[in-house]
Design a protein around this motif. Sequence first.
Motif, PDB file in Angstrom:
ATOM      1  N   ALA A 182       0.844  -1.192   0.000  1.00 31.66           N
ATOM      2  CA  ALA A 182       0.000   0.000   0.000  1.00 31.66           C
ATOM      3  C   ALA A 182       0.883   1.248   0.000  1.00 31.66           C
ATOM      4  CB  ALA A 182      -0.925  -0.005   1.205  1.00 31.66           C
ATOM      5  N   PHE A 183       1.994   1.191   0.701  1.00 31.66           N
ATOM      6  CA  PHE A 183       2.901   2.337   0.742  1.00 31.66           C
ATOM      7  C   PHE A 183       3.426   2.661  -0.660  1.00 31.66           C
ATOM      8  CE2 PHE A 183       7.197   4.128   1.058  1.00 31.66           C
ATOM      9  CZ  PHE A 183       6.892   5.312   1.730  1.00 31.66           C
ATOM     10  N   ALA A 184       3.868   1.643  -1.393  1.00 26.32           N
ATOM     11  CA  ALA A 184       4.400   1.856  -2.742  1.00 26.32           C
ATOM     12  C   ALA A 184       3.332   2.433  -3.668  1.00 26.32           C
ATOM     13  CB  ALA A 184       4.938   0.546  -3.307  1.00 26.32           C
ATOM     14  N   ILE A 185       2.124   1.936  -3.558  1.00 29.77           N
ATOM     15  CA  ILE A 185       1.040   2.451  -4.399  1.00 29.77           C
ATOM     16  C   ILE A 185       0.709   3.886  -4.025  1.00 29.77           C
ATOM     17  CG2 ILE A 185      -1.416   2.216  -4.946  1.00 29.77           C
ATOM     18  CD1 ILE A 185      -0.997  -0.810  -4.798  1.00 29.77           C
ATOM     19  N   SER A 186       0.640   4.171  -2.742  1.00 28.80           N
ATOM     20  CA  SER A 186       0.313   5.533  -2.313  1.00 28.80           C
ATOM     21  C   SER A 186       1.370   6.527  -2.794  1.00 28.80           C
ATOM     22  CB  SER A 186       0.142   5.612  -0.797  1.00 28.80           C
ATOM     23  OG  SER A 186       1.368   5.392  -0.126  1.00 28.80           O
ATOM     24  N   GLN A 187       2.625   6.115  -2.749  1.00 29.36           N
ATOM     25  CA  GLN A 187       3.707   6.976  -3.235  1.00 29.36           C
ATOM     26  C   GLN A 187       3.591   7.180  -4.751  1.00 29.36           C
ATOM     27  OE1 GLN A 187       6.262   8.502  -1.222  1.00 29.36           O
ATOM     28  NE2 GLN A 187       4.596   7.972   0.150  1.00 29.36           N
ATOM     29  N   ALA A 188       3.247   6.131  -5.474  1.00 27.98           N
ATOM     30  CA  ALA A 188       3.147   6.208  -6.933  1.00 27.98           C
ATOM     31  C   ALA A 188       2.020   7.128  -7.384  1.00 27.98           C
ATOM     32  CB  ALA A 188       2.962   4.819  -7.520  1.00 27.98           C
ATOM     33  N   VAL A 189       0.927   7.162  -6.632  1.00 30.51           N
ATOM     34  CA  VAL A 189      -0.201   8.003  -7.031  1.00 30.51           C
ATOM     35  C   VAL A 189      -0.253   9.332  -6.281  1.00 30.51           C
ATOM     36  CG1 VAL A 189      -1.611   6.077  -7.846  1.00 30.51           C
ATOM     37  CG2 VAL A 189      -1.834   6.831  -5.490  1.00 30.51           C
ATOM     38  N   GLY A 190       0.675   9.534  -5.363  1.00 33.51           N
ATOM     39  CA  GLY A 190       0.801  10.830  -4.698  1.00 33.51           C
ATOM     40  C   GLY A 190      -0.215  11.100  -3.603  1.00 33.51           C
ATOM     41  N   ILE A 191      -0.609  10.051  -2.878  1.00 31.27           N
ATOM     42  CA  ILE A 191      -1.503  10.233  -1.739  1.00 31.27           C
ATOM     43  C   ILE A 191      -0.889   9.538  -0.530  1.00 31.27           C
ATOM     44  CG2 ILE A 191      -3.601  10.427  -3.134  1.00 31.27           C
ATOM     45  CD1 ILE A 191      -4.214   7.501  -2.468  1.00 31.27           C
ATOM     46  N   SER A 192      -1.439   9.823   0.634  1.00 31.73           N
ATOM     47  CA  SER A 192      -0.904   9.173   1.830  1.00 31.73           C
ATOM     48  C   SER A 192      -1.382   7.726   1.893  1.00 31.73           C
ATOM     49  CB  SER A 192      -1.338   9.910   3.102  1.00 31.73           C
ATOM     50  OG  SER A 192      -2.700   9.674   3.376  1.00 31.73           O
ATOM     51  N   GLU A 193      -0.603   6.919   2.558  1.00 32.17           N
ATOM     52  CA  GLU A 193      -0.960   5.515   2.731  1.00 32.17           C
ATOM     53  C   GLU A 193      -2.278   5.403   3.505  1.00 32.17           C
ATOM     54  OE1 GLU A 193       1.167   1.377   4.217  1.00 32.17           O
ATOM     55  OE2 GLU A 193       2.065   3.290   4.767  1.00 32.17           O
ATOM     56  N   LYS A 194      -2.442   6.221   4.508  1.00 30.41           N
ATOM     57  CA  LYS A 194      -3.669   6.219   5.308  1.00 30.41           C
ATOM     58  C   LYS A 194      -4.884   6.532   4.438  1.00 30.41           C
ATOM     59  CE  LYS A 194      -5.839   8.319   9.321  1.00 30.41           C
ATOM     60  NZ  LYS A 194      -5.730   9.265  10.419  1.00 30.41           N
ATOM     61  N   TYR A 195      -4.754   7.541   3.572  1.00 28.42           N
ATOM     62  CA  TYR A 195      -5.866   7.888   2.691  1.00 28.42           C
ATOM     63  C   TYR A 195      -6.169   6.743   1.728  1.00 28.42           C
ATOM     64  CZ  TYR A 195      -8.862  10.153  -0.677  1.00 28.42           C
ATOM     65  OH  TYR A 195      -9.921  10.450  -1.497  1.00 28.42           O
ATOM     66  N   LEU A 196      -5.143   6.091   1.211  1.00 23.46           N
ATOM     67  CA  LEU A 196      -5.344   4.955   0.311  1.00 23.46           C
ATOM     68  C   LEU A 196      -6.135   3.858   1.027  1.00 23.46           C
ATOM     69  CD1 LEU A 196      -4.828   3.447  -2.379  1.00 23.46           C
ATOM     70  CD2 LEU A 196      -2.733   2.563  -1.319  1.00 23.46           C
TER      71      LEU A 196
END
Length: 96
Positions: free
Chosen positions: A11-25
Amino acid sequence: KKNYADPGLSAFAISQAVGISEKYLYQYLKEQTGETFAAILMRIRIDKAQKYLEDSEYSNEEIAQITGFGSANTFYRNFSRHMGITPKVYREKRRK
């Protein structure tokens, strides 16, 4: 779905890739699907593994690698837990 085969997908890698926080994801996925990130990823991997078991001659080790489980033991354990039968039994039932 595109990167499900990456055993290091998080989830962290995806959140970084799309520019949102992991918590929001996490919140967004739960709100939109009713599932957690881990549950979604597991469902996708199990679905893909089912197709490989039905339509290929790949071994459990090969299916584990191409679906992102990383090891045959991890694949076997998770498939059995989610499907209620082993990959071998699943393959045999689908091929009859």
